[in-house]
Every structure is written in C-alpha cells, then in structure tokens.
Design a protein around this motif. Structure first.
Motif, PDB file in Angstrom:
ATOM      1  N   ASN A  72       0.802  -1.218   0.000  1.00 17.20           N
ATOM      2  CA  ASN A  72       0.000   0.000   0.000  1.00 17.20           C
ATOM      3  C   ASN A  72       0.838   1.272   0.000  1.00 17.20           C
ATOM      4  O   ASN A  72       0.441   2.276  -0.592  1.00 17.20           O
ATOM      5  CB  ASN A  72      -0.960  -0.011   1.188  1.00 17.20           C
ATOM      6  CG  ASN A  72      -2.184  -0.866   0.932  1.00 17.20           C
ATOM      7  OD1 ASN A  72      -3.046  -0.511   0.140  1.00 17.20           O
ATOM      8  ND2 ASN A  72      -2.248  -2.012   1.563  1.00 17.20           N
ATOM      9  N   VAL A  73       1.987   1.224   0.650  1.00 14.91           N
ATOM     10  CA  VAL A  73       2.893   2.383   0.615  1.00 14.91           C
ATOM     11  C   VAL A  73       3.380   2.612  -0.820  1.00 14.91           C
ATOM     12  O   VAL A  73       3.391   3.744  -1.319  1.00 14.91           O
ATOM     13  CB  VAL A  73       4.091   2.174   1.568  1.00 14.91           C
ATOM     14  CG1 VAL A  73       5.157   3.246   1.333  1.00 14.91           C
ATOM     15  CG2 VAL A  73       3.622   2.218   3.021  1.00 14.91           C
ATOM     16  N   LEU A  74       3.786   1.533  -1.495  1.00 12.70           N
ATOM     17  CA  LEU A  74       4.256   1.638  -2.882  1.00 12.70           C
ATOM     18  C   LEU A  74       3.132   2.074  -3.822  1.00 12.70           C
ATOM     19  O   LEU A  74       3.342   2.921  -4.705  1.00 12.70           O
ATOM     20  CB  LEU A  74       4.828   0.298  -3.344  1.00 12.70           C
ATOM     21  CG  LEU A  74       6.129  -0.162  -2.678  1.00 12.70           C
ATOM     22  CD1 LEU A  74       6.508  -1.561  -3.137  1.00 12.70           C
ATOM     23  CD2 LEU A  74       7.267   0.816  -2.965  1.00 12.70           C
ATOM     24  N   VAL A  75       1.943   1.506  -3.620  1.00 13.03           N
ATOM     25  CA  VAL A  75       0.798   1.871  -4.459  1.00 13.03           C
ATOM     26  C   VAL A  75       0.433   3.330  -4.266  1.00 13.03           C
ATOM     27  O   VAL A  75       0.128   4.045  -5.232  1.00 13.03           O
ATOM     28  CB  VAL A  75      -0.417   0.962  -4.139  1.00 13.03           C
ATOM     29  CG1 VAL A  75      -1.674   1.478  -4.826  1.00 13.03           C
ATOM     30  CG2 VAL A  75      -0.134  -0.466  -4.576  1.00 13.03           C
ATOM     31  N   PHE A  76       0.472   3.786  -3.025  1.00 15.88           N
ATOM     32  CA  PHE A  76       0.179   5.199  -2.737  1.00 15.88           C
ATOM     33  C   PHE A  76       1.147   6.118  -3.496  1.00 15.88           C
ATOM     34  O   PHE A  76       0.720   7.087  -4.139  1.00 15.88           O
ATOM     35  CB  PHE A  76       0.283   5.467  -1.231  1.00 15.88           C
ATOM     36  CG  PHE A  76       0.257   6.928  -0.883  1.00 15.88           C
ATOM     37  CD1 PHE A  76      -0.926   7.651  -0.943  1.00 15.88           C
ATOM     38  CD2 PHE A  76       1.423   7.589  -0.501  1.00 15.88           C
ATOM     39  CE1 PHE A  76      -0.950   9.003  -0.624  1.00 15.88           C
ATOM     40  CE2 PHE A  76       1.404   8.935  -0.186  1.00 15.88           C
ATOM     41  CZ  PHE A  76       0.208   9.648  -0.250  1.00 15.88           C
ATOM     42  N   GLY A  77       2.441   5.811  -3.434  1.00 17.20           N
ATOM     43  CA  GLY A  77       3.439   6.633  -4.120  1.00 17.20           C
ATOM     44  C   GLY A  77       3.243   6.630  -5.625  1.00 17.20           C
ATOM     45  O   GLY A  77       3.259   7.690  -6.268  1.00 17.20           O
ATOM     46  N   ALA A  78       3.012   5.432  -6.197  1.00 20.44           N
ATOM     47  CA  ALA A  78       2.827   5.322  -7.652  1.00 20.44           C
ATOM     48  C   ALA A  78       1.557   6.048  -8.094  1.00 20.44           C
ATOM     49  O   ALA A  78       1.554   6.755  -9.117  1.00 20.44           O
ATOM     50  CB  ALA A  78       2.756   3.848  -8.053  1.00 20.44           C
ATOM     51  N   THR A  79       0.481   5.914  -7.315  1.00 20.69           N
ATOM     52  CA  THR A  79      -0.789   6.562  -7.651  1.00 20.69           C
ATOM     53  C   THR A  79      -0.655   8.081  -7.618  1.00 20.69           C
ATOM     54  O   THR A  79      -1.127   8.785  -8.522  1.00 20.69           O
ATOM     55  CB  THR A  79      -1.896   6.120  -6.675  1.00 20.69           C
ATOM     56  OG1 THR A  79      -2.022   4.696  -6.732  1.00 20.69           O
ATOM     57  CG2 THR A  79      -3.233   6.748  -7.042  1.00 20.69           C
ATOM     58  N   ALA A  80      -0.006   8.584  -6.572  1.00 21.38           N
ATOM     59  CA  ALA A  80       0.173  10.034  -6.445  1.00 21.38           C
ATOM     60  C   ALA A  80       0.948  10.609  -7.632  1.00 21.38           C
ATOM     61  O   ALA A  80       0.579  11.644  -8.198  1.00 21.38           O
ATOM     62  CB  ALA A  80       0.895  10.350  -5.130  1.00 21.38           C
ATOM     63  N   ILE A  81       2.020   9.932  -8.008  1.00 20.97           N
ATOM     64  CA  ILE A  81       2.848  10.399  -9.127  1.00 20.97           C
ATOM     65  C   ILE A  81       2.069  10.365 -10.441  1.00 20.97           C
ATOM     66  O   ILE A  81       2.105  11.322 -11.231  1.00 20.97           O
ATOM     67  CB  ILE A  81       4.136   9.551  -9.240  1.00 20.97           C
ATOM     68  CG1 ILE A  81       5.035   9.808  -8.016  1.00 20.97           C
ATOM     69  CG2 ILE A  81       4.898   9.889 -10.525  1.00 20.97           C
ATOM     70  CD1 ILE A  81       6.212   8.848  -7.906  1.00 20.97           C
ATOM     71  N   LEU A  82       1.357   9.265 -10.693  1.00 17.61           N
ATOM     72  CA  LEU A  82       0.616   9.117 -11.948  1.00 17.61           C
ATOM     73  C   LEU A  82      -0.523  10.135 -12.065  1.00 17.61           C
ATOM     74  O   LEU A  82      -0.760  10.696 -13.142  1.00 17.61           O
ATOM     75  CB  LEU A  82       0.062   7.693 -12.061  1.00 17.61           C
ATOM     76  CG  LEU A  82       1.089   6.619 -12.443  1.00 17.61           C
ATOM     77  CD1 LEU A  82       0.534   5.225 -12.202  1.00 17.61           C
ATOM     78  CD2 LEU A  82       1.520   6.776 -13.897  1.00 17.61           C
ATOM     79  N   ILE A  83      -1.234  10.394 -10.954  1.00 20.50           N
ATOM     80  CA  ILE A  83      -2.309  11.395 -10.991  1.00 20.50           C
ATOM     81  C   ILE A  83      -1.721  12.793 -11.182  1.00 20.50           C
ATOM     82  O   ILE A  83      -2.271  13.621 -11.928  1.00 20.50           O
ATOM     83  CB  ILE A  83      -3.152  11.328  -9.698  1.00 20.50           C
ATOM     84  CG1 ILE A  83      -3.943  10.015  -9.678  1.00 20.50           C
ATOM     85  CG2 ILE A  83      -4.112  12.510  -9.606  1.00 20.50           C
ATOM     86  CD1 ILE A  83      -4.723   9.780  -8.400  1.00 20.50           C
ATOM     87  N   TRP A  84      -0.595  13.062 -10.522  1.00 17.33           N
ATOM     88  CA  TRP A  84       0.070  14.366 -10.646  1.00 17.33           C
ATOM     89  C   TRP A  84       0.516  14.608 -12.089  1.00 17.33           C
ATOM     90  O   TRP A  84       0.341  15.694 -12.641  1.00 17.33           O
ATOM     91  CB  TRP A  84       1.263  14.400  -9.687  1.00 17.33           C
ATOM     92  CG  TRP A  84       2.106  15.647  -9.788  1.00 17.33           C
ATOM     93  CD1 TRP A  84       1.674  16.930  -9.931  1.00 17.33           C
ATOM     94  CD2 TRP A  84       3.530  15.706  -9.767  1.00 17.33           C
ATOM     95  NE1 TRP A  84       2.734  17.796  -9.989  1.00 17.33           N
ATOM     96  CE2 TRP A  84       3.896  17.068  -9.888  1.00 17.33           C
ATOM     97  CE3 TRP A  84       4.538  14.756  -9.638  1.00 17.33           C
ATOM     98  CZ2 TRP A  84       5.226  17.497  -9.890  1.00 17.33           C
ATOM     99  CZ3 TRP A  84       5.867  15.176  -9.622  1.00 17.33           C
ATOM    100  CH2 TRP A  84       6.196  16.528  -9.761  1.00 17.33           C
TER     101      TRP A  84
END
Length: 381
Positions: A120-132
């Motif tokens: 979930n930590v990795l998914v959170f980081g990847a999601t934030a970057i992709l949405i940004w």
C-alpha cells in the motif's frame, strides 16, 4: 472520483470472476489438509491451472472489447489503454491472489500484514505520481500498476518462505477439489457480478438525474467507508474465517458469535464514533473543499456499516460452510433492496437518499439473516 469508482467496480468484478472465490476455498481446503503434503500439492495444482485458464480467457476478452468497455464505463473510448493494461495484467493478479490465499490458509498473518503495508505504501506513491503527471488517465492506470506492485512485493515474500510454496505442479485438475471450488465459485460469481453492477447502475442513475459531480460525492463516501471497512474486514478474514472453518458444531459457532458481538462489534462501534466526531478533520485531510457536503450525509453510511458488520458475523459462516441457498437469498435481497431504494429515495434526497438506501438495505439483510439462523437461538441443548 466517479470515473475511478466505475473502473474500480469493473476491475473488482473481473478479478472476482477470474479467481472464482479462490480465497475462501483455499482457506477451507488448506485447513482440512494441512498435514498431508501430497494432497496439498494436488490442491495447489488444481487451483493454479484452473484459474490461469479462466483469467487468460478473460484477459483476451478485455483486450478485444476494450473500446466498448471504455464507452460503457466512462461515456468515451479515450480511456481504453488503462483497460487494456488491466487485461494484460489480469493473469498475474490471479497469481498474487493465489499466493495470498495460501498465506491465509497457512495462518501466516504476520507476513500478510507486512505485505499489505509495503504494497500500500508503494501503491500510494505510484498513484500520487501518476495522478500528478497524467490526471484522470494516470489515476485509472494506477489501479493496474498498483496490482503489479502488489504482485512483486508478494513474490519477494514467497521467495523468502519458499518451503511453504514448494509443491509438485502437476498437470492436473482434481475432480474432487473441483467440486469444492465449484460450490465456492458459484457463490463468488454472484457477488462478483451483482455487487459491481448494482453500484454501476446507482452511479449512472445519480449522473443522469443530477450530475457527475454528485456521483463523485457518493463515490467519495464509499471510498472513505472502504478504508475503515478494509481495516476491519481484513482482520475478520485473517482470524474469524479460518476459525469458523475449523469448527463443526452449532455450540462452537454460538461461542464464536458471542465473542464477536462482545468484543468486535463494540470495537467497531467505537471506531465509527471517533470517525463521526472527527469527520470535519478527516474530510479536510482526505478531500478537497468540493467534497464538504459529505459531512452532512456521512452518518447514514456509518450506521449502514455498523449493521453490515453485525450481518458479517453470520455471513462468514454462510460462506465458509457453503450454505448456498442462504448466500444467494442474502446477496440478492440486499442488492435488489439497495438498488430499488436508491432510485426511490434519490428522487427526493439526492445523494443522501442513496446513503439512506444503503442503511435500510443493510437493516433488511440483517433481519433476513436472523430469520435464517433463528433455530440457532431458540434450539435447546
């Protein structure tokens, strides 16, 4: 938020169909055969080949019909690439579910918790970057990439615990275990189809009667609920379900019920009270100002979730013991009630009416479940 919700419903439906209730049936079979290494190898082989075939066929279907699926979910075919990417990764997602189900069946709860946290930590980081970087397109893509990251994290743990995963992968699908899988799969397929479709119909109804903005408000409430419900239901899946799988008598089940309502339900109620009292702070942290109207309607979701947790005390028993008739009736009654009440109440109350429908549908379902298990309470020893 609404578009992400549509894609999440679609992806959940496909994953559920592809795995065919794998988690529940693996837990049951491993608990029953944990001392027999040869039999466990047959169980592993049966699950692996069956679900690899099913997920591969579904993946091909998603790739072929990606444009039509995009138009159905998002009213445009612009987002077909995230759908295609999801289709390509679907067989790998099934393998991840398979590995986690084995961990669950072997009661390796510590490993499961660490896998979930790291993933979930990795998914959170990847999601934030992709949405940004890519806005909605990136957000939709992140749902598939997140699954890939989870698979990689689980793989690292599987390598570390390789002794638990060493088995002779035979080219066999055992008829004996196929029968058990079939019973769980029929139950899982009902939920896999009816639940996402109910949510899709409700969301489309809100969009048509009000706006995509209002649908986003409703989805935001569901997401907030999903976070704390995941915290609670994960614990139930790891502890309560294997516990029920290992008991055989009604008296033992009554003891588990007593413990559930004595400790788990009050604990969940306390959590809901804290969420309600701190809702202004939570909403400010979790959402932008456009979602401020959630504060006025959240109470209905919280009450609905409380009733749902009470129902789960019996629901897990229905699943573990494959009480198919009760399962079908419960699932169909809840979803039909939720859908019909949503369309009826949203006419007057908008999104709040849909959340009211969720609460009333859960009350109806709990009442129905209590009728199903009435003999358990009135039967003398």
């Amino acid at each position: 938020m609404a578009l992400m919700g549509s894609f999440r419903n679609f992806s959940t439906m496909l994953k559920s169909v592809a795995t065919l209730g794998i988690n529940n049936s693996v837990v049951k079979l491993l608990v029953e055969n944990k001392e027999d290494k040869k039999e466990i190898a047959v169980i592993y082989s049966t699950f692996f080949w069956l679900f690899w075939i099913v997920s591969s066929l579904l993946a091909i279907g998603v790739l072929v019909f990606s444009s039509s699926i995009s138009s159905l979910l998002f009213y445009t075919d612009v987002y077909k690439i995230p759908i295609q990417f999801f289709g390509l990764l679907l067989p790998l997602m099934v393998i991840n579910t398979f590995w986690l189900a084995i961990y669950n069946g072997l009661e390796k709860y510590k490993s499961i918790v660490i896998i979930q946290i790291v993933s979930n930590v990795l998914v959170f980081g990847a999601t934030a970057i992709l949405i940004w970087k890519h806005q909605i397109f990136g957000g939709l893509l992140s749902l598939s990439i997140g699954e890939l990251l989870m698979l990689l994290v689980t793989f690292l743990f599987v390598r570390k615990d390789i002794d638990h995963f060493k088995f002779d992968l035979q080219k066999v699908i055992s008829k004996k275990y196929l029968h058990v899988i079939k019973r769980f799969s029929i139950m899982a397929l009902l939920s896999a189809v009816i639940v996402p479709l109910t949510l899709l119909f409700i969301r489309n109804g809100i969009v048509q009667k009000y706006s995509l903005h209002e649908a986003g408000i409703w989805d935001a409430v569901n997401r907030l609920s999903g976070f704390y419900m995941l915290f609670f239901s994960s614990g139930l899946s790891m502890y309560y379900m294997p516990k029920l799988a290992s008991i055989d008598t009604e008296s033992e089940f009554k003891l588990e019920l007593k413990s559930y309502f004595k400790f788990l339900v009050p604990l969940f109620l306390i959590m809901l009270i804290v969420i309600f009292l701190a809702k202004a702070i939570i909403l400010k942290i979790a959402f932008t100002n456009e979602f401020s109207s959630i504060e006025k309607v959240l109470i209905w979701q919280l009450m609905g979730d409380l009733v749902k947790v009470m129902t789960l005390a019996f629901g897990f028993q229905i699943v573990v013991k494959t009480m198919m008739k009760r399962y079908f009736i419960g699932e169909i009654v809840f979803n039909v009630a939720y859908l019909l009440l949503s369309f009826f109440l949203m006419k007057e109350n908008g999104v709040e009416g849909v959340l009211q429908a969720y609460f009333y549908a859960n009350v109806i379902c709990l009442f129905l479940i209590l009728i199903m298990f009435r003999k358990l309470f009135f039967k003398t020893n």
